[in-house]
Design a protein around this motif. Sequence first.
Motif, PDB file in Angstrom:
ATOM      1  N   ARG A 142      -0.509   3.154   0.252  1.00 15.84           N
ATOM      2  CA  ARG A 142      -1.657   3.756   1.354  1.00 15.84           C
ATOM      3  C   ARG A 142      -2.850   3.982   0.240  1.00 15.84           C
ATOM      4  N   LYS A 159       7.097   5.096   3.879  1.00  9.12           N
ATOM      5  CA  LYS A 159       6.122   6.279   4.453  1.00  9.12           C
ATOM      6  C   LYS A 159       4.673   5.463   4.752  1.00  9.12           C
ATOM      7  N   GLU A 166       3.180   5.294   8.648  1.00 14.62           N
ATOM      8  CA  GLU A 166       2.101   5.900   8.996  1.00 14.62           C
ATOM      9  C   GLU A 166       1.055   4.691   9.677  1.00 14.62           C
ATOM     10  N   ASP A 210      -0.364   5.149  13.316  1.00 12.02           N
ATOM     11  CA  ASP A 210      -1.826   5.013  13.739  1.00 12.02           C
ATOM     12  C   ASP A 210      -2.158   3.965  14.992  1.00 12.02           C
TER      13      ASP A 210
END
Length: 101
Positions: free
Chosen positions: A24, A85, A89, A93
Motif C-alpha cells: 500500500r 491486506k 483494500e 475500494d
Amino acid sequence: MDLVFQENVYSGWILRDPADHLVRGFEEPPQHTAPKSLRHAFKEYISFFTQTNHDLMADEDFTTLTRLEELQHELLRLPVDTRSKALFEHVSDQRERWYGK
C-alpha cells in the motif's frame, strides 16, 4: 525481475512472483515470500479485473458484484499479511467505486 525485449529492443519488465511485492503506498513488502493462498488469490484478482468486468461493474451487474464479494471473502480468509491486506483494500475500494457498497 525479467527484462522484456522485442526485436532486440528493450520494451519493459516483468516482476517474478508479483504477489510478493504487493504494498500500500510506499511500504516495503515483507522479506518473506507470499503464502501460496495469497498467490492463488492474487491470480484470481488478476483474472477478475479485466476490461469486460470493468464494463459490467460500470453497468452495476449483479453477477459481477457477487464475484467481487466472493473475492473479498477469499481475501479475508488469508493469513494475516500486509500484502493480503493491501489486496483486500484495493478490492474493497473497487467495490465501493462501482457499486457504492
